[in-house]
Design a protein around this motif. Structure first.
Motif, PDB file in Angstrom:
ATOM      1  N   GLY A 195      15.023  38.242  49.730  1.00  0.00           N
ATOM      2  CA  GLY A 195      16.204  37.983  48.914  1.00  0.00           C
ATOM      3  C   GLY A 195      15.914  38.146  47.435  1.00  0.00           C
ATOM      4  N   LEU A 196      14.736  37.709  47.009  1.00  0.00           N
ATOM      5  CA  LEU A 196      14.354  37.855  45.609  1.00  0.00           C
ATOM      6  C   LEU A 196      14.236  39.334  45.238  1.00  0.00           C
ATOM      7  CD1 LEU A 196      13.458  36.610  42.928  1.00  0.00           C
ATOM      8  CD2 LEU A 196      11.130  36.495  43.844  1.00  0.00           C
ATOM      9  N   CYS A 197      13.662  40.137  46.136  1.00  0.00           N
ATOM     10  CA  CYS A 197      13.555  41.577  45.876  1.00  0.00           C
ATOM     11  C   CYS A 197      14.940  42.209  45.770  1.00  0.00           C
ATOM     12  CB  CYS A 197      12.747  42.249  46.981  1.00  0.00           C
ATOM     13  SG  CYS A 197      10.992  41.822  46.982  1.00  0.00           S
ATOM     14  N   GLN A 198      15.858  41.804  46.646  1.00  0.00           N
ATOM     15  CA  GLN A 198      17.226  42.315  46.570  1.00  0.00           C
ATOM     16  C   GLN A 198      17.859  41.980  45.221  1.00  0.00           C
ATOM     17  OE1 GLN A 198      18.676  40.321  50.241  1.00  0.00           O
ATOM     18  NE2 GLN A 198      19.469  42.326  50.817  1.00  0.00           N
ATOM     19  N   LEU A 199      17.695  40.739  44.809  1.00  0.00           N
ATOM     20  CA  LEU A 199      18.293  40.296  43.551  1.00  0.00           C
ATOM     21  C   LEU A 199      17.685  41.023  42.365  1.00  0.00           C
ATOM     22  CD1 LEU A 199      20.213  38.394  42.091  1.00  0.00           C
ATOM     23  CD2 LEU A 199      18.393  36.672  42.078  1.00  0.00           C
ATOM     24  N   LEU A 200      16.368  41.175  42.350  1.00  0.00           N
ATOM     25  CA  LEU A 200      15.706  41.856  41.246  1.00  0.00           C
ATOM     26  C   LEU A 200      16.177  43.298  41.105  1.00  0.00           C
ATOM     27  CD1 LEU A 200      12.060  40.503  41.616  1.00  0.00           C
ATOM     28  CD2 LEU A 200      13.642  40.039  39.733  1.00  0.00           C
ATOM     29  N   ALA A 201      16.402  43.964  42.239  1.00  0.00           N
ATOM     30  CA  ALA A 201      16.871  45.354  42.192  1.00  0.00           C
ATOM     31  C   ALA A 201      18.255  45.428  41.533  1.00  0.00           C
ATOM     32  CB  ALA A 201      16.920  45.934  43.603  1.00  0.00           C
ATOM     33  N   VAL A 202      19.129  44.487  41.877  1.00  0.00           N
ATOM     34  CA  VAL A 202      20.475  44.491  41.312  1.00  0.00           C
ATOM     35  C   VAL A 202      20.435  44.119  39.831  1.00  0.00           C
ATOM     36  CG1 VAL A 202      22.738  43.362  41.395  1.00  0.00           C
ATOM     37  CG2 VAL A 202      21.565  43.986  43.522  1.00  0.00           C
ATOM     38  N   VAL A 203      19.601  43.149  39.493  1.00  0.00           N
ATOM     39  CA  VAL A 203      19.466  42.725  38.096  1.00  0.00           C
ATOM     40  C   VAL A 203      18.975  43.884  37.232  1.00  0.00           C
ATOM     41  CG1 VAL A 203      18.143  41.250  36.528  1.00  0.00           C
ATOM     42  CG2 VAL A 203      19.173  40.266  38.582  1.00  0.00           C
ATOM     43  N   ARG A 204      18.026  44.622  37.754  1.00  0.00           N
ATOM     44  CA  ARG A 204      17.491  45.757  36.978  1.00  0.00           C
ATOM     45  C   ARG A 204      18.591  46.787  36.701  1.00  0.00           C
ATOM     46  NH1 ARG A 204      12.911  48.274  35.473  1.00  0.00           N
ATOM     47  NH2 ARG A 204      12.894  50.545  35.513  1.00  0.00           N
ATOM     48  N   ARG A 205      19.398  47.069  37.706  1.00  0.00           N
ATOM     49  CA  ARG A 205      20.488  48.039  37.512  1.00  0.00           C
ATOM     50  C   ARG A 205      21.522  47.509  36.511  1.00  0.00           C
ATOM     51  NH1 ARG A 205      20.050  48.724  43.216  1.00  0.00           N
ATOM     52  NH2 ARG A 205      21.876  47.367  43.548  1.00  0.00           N
ATOM     53  N   ALA A 206      21.737  46.199  36.528  1.00  0.00           N
ATOM     54  CA  ALA A 206      22.768  45.615  35.664  1.00  0.00           C
ATOM     55  C   ALA A 206      22.323  45.509  34.210  1.00  0.00           C
ATOM     56  CB  ALA A 206      23.151  44.221  36.182  1.00  0.00           C
ATOM     57  N   LEU A 207      21.043  45.359  33.965  1.00  0.00           N
ATOM     58  CA  LEU A 207      20.572  45.069  32.620  1.00  0.00           C
ATOM     59  C   LEU A 207      19.841  46.204  31.930  1.00  0.00           C
ATOM     60  CD1 LEU A 207      19.288  41.385  33.082  1.00  0.00           C
ATOM     61  CD2 LEU A 207      21.539  42.177  32.343  1.00  0.00           C
ATOM     62  N   VAL A 208      19.378  47.164  32.697  1.00  0.00           N
ATOM     63  CA  VAL A 208      18.623  48.268  32.074  1.00  0.00           C
ATOM     64  C   VAL A 208      19.593  49.287  31.464  1.00  0.00           C
ATOM     65  CG1 VAL A 208      17.077  50.208  32.500  1.00  0.00           C
ATOM     66  CG2 VAL A 208      16.613  47.978  33.527  1.00  0.00           C
TER      67      VAL A 208
ATOM     68  N   ARG B 189      18.508  34.681  38.709  1.00  0.00           N
ATOM     69  CA  ARG B 189      19.958  34.868  38.612  1.00  0.00           C
ATOM     70  C   ARG B 189      20.516  34.182  37.366  1.00  0.00           C
ATOM     71  NH1 ARG B 189      22.485  33.684  43.866  1.00  0.00           N
ATOM     72  NH2 ARG B 189      22.493  35.947  44.161  1.00  0.00           N
ATOM     73  N   ALA B 190      20.051  32.967  37.096  1.00  0.00           N
ATOM     74  CA  ALA B 190      20.547  32.231  35.927  1.00  0.00           C
ATOM     75  C   ALA B 190      20.190  32.954  34.631  1.00  0.00           C
ATOM     76  CB  ALA B 190      19.980  30.811  35.925  1.00  0.00           C
ATOM     77  N   ARG B 191      18.952  33.414  34.516  1.00  0.00           N
ATOM     78  CA  ARG B 191      18.532  34.095  33.295  1.00  0.00           C
ATOM     79  C   ARG B 191      19.211  35.451  33.146  1.00  0.00           C
ATOM     80  NH1 ARG B 191      17.617  31.000  29.770  1.00  0.00           N
ATOM     81  NH2 ARG B 191      16.739  32.758  28.576  1.00  0.00           N
ATOM     82  N   ALA B 192      19.442  36.140  34.266  1.00  0.00           N
ATOM     83  CA  ALA B 192      20.116  37.433  34.201  1.00  0.00           C
ATOM     84  C   ALA B 192      21.555  37.257  33.734  1.00  0.00           C
ATOM     85  CB  ALA B 192      20.084  38.110  35.566  1.00  0.00           C
ATOM     86  N   THR B 193      22.194  36.183  34.148  1.00  0.00           N
ATOM     87  CA  THR B 193      23.563  35.911  33.708  1.00  0.00           C
ATOM     88  C   THR B 193      23.601  35.662  32.211  1.00  0.00           C
ATOM     89  OG1 THR B 193      24.100  34.952  35.872  1.00  0.00           O
ATOM     90  CG2 THR B 193      25.564  34.423  34.034  1.00  0.00           C
ATOM     91  N   VAL B 194      22.624  34.902  31.722  1.00  0.00           N
ATOM     92  CA  VAL B 194      22.532  34.649  30.285  1.00  0.00           C
ATOM     93  C   VAL B 194      22.280  35.962  29.533  1.00  0.00           C
ATOM     94  CG1 VAL B 194      21.184  33.519  28.477  1.00  0.00           C
ATOM     95  CG2 VAL B 194      21.753  32.271  30.568  1.00  0.00           C
ATOM     96  N   ALA B 195      21.508  36.854  30.148  1.00  0.00           N
ATOM     97  CA  ALA B 195      21.155  38.116  29.491  1.00  0.00           C
ATOM     98  C   ALA B 195      22.289  39.129  29.508  1.00  0.00           C
ATOM     99  CB  ALA B 195      19.919  38.716  30.156  1.00  0.00           C
ATOM    100  N   GLY B 196      23.357  38.841  30.264  1.00  0.00           N
ATOM    101  CA  GLY B 196      24.492  39.747  30.224  1.00  0.00           C
ATOM    102  C   GLY B 196      25.013  40.240  31.557  1.00  0.00           C
ATOM    103  N   MET B 197      24.363  39.859  32.675  1.00  0.00           N
ATOM    104  CA  MET B 197      24.893  40.248  33.977  1.00  0.00           C
ATOM    105  C   MET B 197      26.213  39.509  34.214  1.00  0.00           C
ATOM    106  SD  MET B 197      22.945  40.307  37.678  1.00  0.00           S
ATOM    107  CE  MET B 197      22.960  38.520  37.917  1.00  0.00           C
TER     108      MET B 197
END
Length: 222
Positions: free
Chosen positions: A209-222, A147-155
């Protein structure tokens, strides 16, 4: 600061998640933190002092189990509850007193991870497998790191409120240690088995929970 003002400020610090729209238990928990934190803020108690106090309580959790393998987990469960309250109150103190800061948020996050390691250490002391405890801690850490790295990446927000969030970890630690203590009053083997089962539940929550988060991160950053 009124409850509505606090909820708005809290949401601004937590990715826009409005506690007024949360489930009844979550809303009640955060309102309790507000009720306890507001007078402490008025008294000038620093938020960091509450954070440190909570971490010290967490450090006592595995010590309670090591001191008494039978009834110790029951004491440890009470300490987890106190630490969970302190973890919410420090943020309430910061918000209601106008002392919320980025460094304070960092301190709070580090204290949370160290505290969770202490709770898992208590399960290990009660008889849970060491490798299983390490997996549980690693998955929870990875959840927060992603979550922290995804936020830095633009989520732009927290991504998703998953089943593996901090409240779930508090609940598993609290209930798990209570049941472990109850089992320990019967036999040591039952306590160890219960502690192992609690860590398995932790792993399942953290993994899903990690799988849920990864799915959302992928949609947000791809």
């Amino acid at each position: 600061m009124t409850w509505d003002e606090y909820a708005t400020a809290w949401a601004g610090l937590h990715g826009g998640f409005d506690p007024r729209r949360a489930s009844l238990p979550v809303r009640g928990w955060l309102r309790l933190a507000y009720v306890l934190g507001r007078p402490l803020g008025r008294l000038g108690v620093p938020p960091t002092a509450v954070t440190v106090a909570g971490l010290l309580i967490c450090a006592c959790v595995p010590l309670a189990v090591l001191a008494d393998r039978a009834a110790g987990p029951l004491t440890a469960a009470l300490l987890v509850l106190l630490a969970g309250v302190a973890d919410s109150v420090d943020g309430a103190v910061a918000v209601t007193s106008g002392r919320a800061s980025r460094i304070g948020h960092l301190y709070d996050s580090v204290a949370d991870r160290l505290g969770e390691a202490c709770w898992l250490g208590a399960f290990w002391a009660a008889g849970a497998f060491g490798w299983l405890v390490v997996v549980a801690g690693g998955l929870s850490w990875l959840h927060e790191y992603v979550r922290a790295r995804a936020t830095v990446a633009g989520m732009r927000d927290i991504g998703a409120v998953t089943v593996g969030e901090r409240p779930s970890r508090v609940s598993v630690a609290l209930v798990g240690l209570l049941l472990t203590g109850a089992g320990g009053l019967i036999t040591a083997e039952l306590a160890a088995g219960t502690a192992t089962l609690a860590v398995i539940v932790w792993v399942l929550f953290a993994g899903y929970g990690l799988c849920q988060l990864l799915a959302v991160v992928r949609r947000a950053l791809v």
